[in-house]
Design a protein around this motif. Sequence first.
Motif, short mmCIF file in Angstrom:
data_model
loop_
_atom_site.label_atom_id
_atom_site.label_comp_id
_atom_site.label_asym_id
_atom_site.label_seq_id
_atom_site.Cartn_x
_atom_site.Cartn_y
_atom_site.Cartn_z
N TYR A 1 0.83 -1.20 0.00
CA TYR A 1 0.00 0.00 0.00
C TYR A 1 0.87 1.26 0.00
N CYS B 1 -4.36 -1.55 -3.87
CA CYS B 1 -4.74 -2.38 -2.73
C CYS B 1 -5.64 -1.69 -1.71
N ASP B 2 -6.17 -0.53 -2.03
CA ASP B 2 -7.01 0.19 -1.08
C ASP B 2 -8.14 0.85 -1.85
N HIS B 3 -9.37 0.74 -1.35
CA HIS B 3 -10.51 1.26 -2.11
C HIS B 3 -10.45 2.78 -2.30
N GLN C 1 -7.83 3.42 -4.86
CA GLN C 1 -8.36 2.98 -6.16
C GLN C 1 -9.29 4.04 -6.75
#
Length: 92
Positions: free
Chosen positions: A48, A69-71, A74
């Motif tokens: 991350y 790897c993180d909403h 993203q």
Amino acid sequence: KRAKGLVRFSEEYIALIGTKEEEQKGAYNDPFALTEKQVKGLYNVGQYAWTAYEVFILGKLPMGSVKVCDHALQLYVEYQLGRQASESRNNK
């Protein structure tokens, strides 16, 4: 525990930058130009943090269907890619 981790990370980062300066004496030195191995080698840094470093420090956005790897990260990447696509269409 978090404070100790932050202190350790900071010490490692400062040491890394010092090492880079010694290696590049007299040459142009960008302290933010770190490799993936250097970034991930810092205490408590994982995928991350590397992805965030690429996006926010290096200005690199993953292309295509690459998922970060993180909403929240993203969503930011998708927003920026959409903005770039819109700007490129408007400049044609």
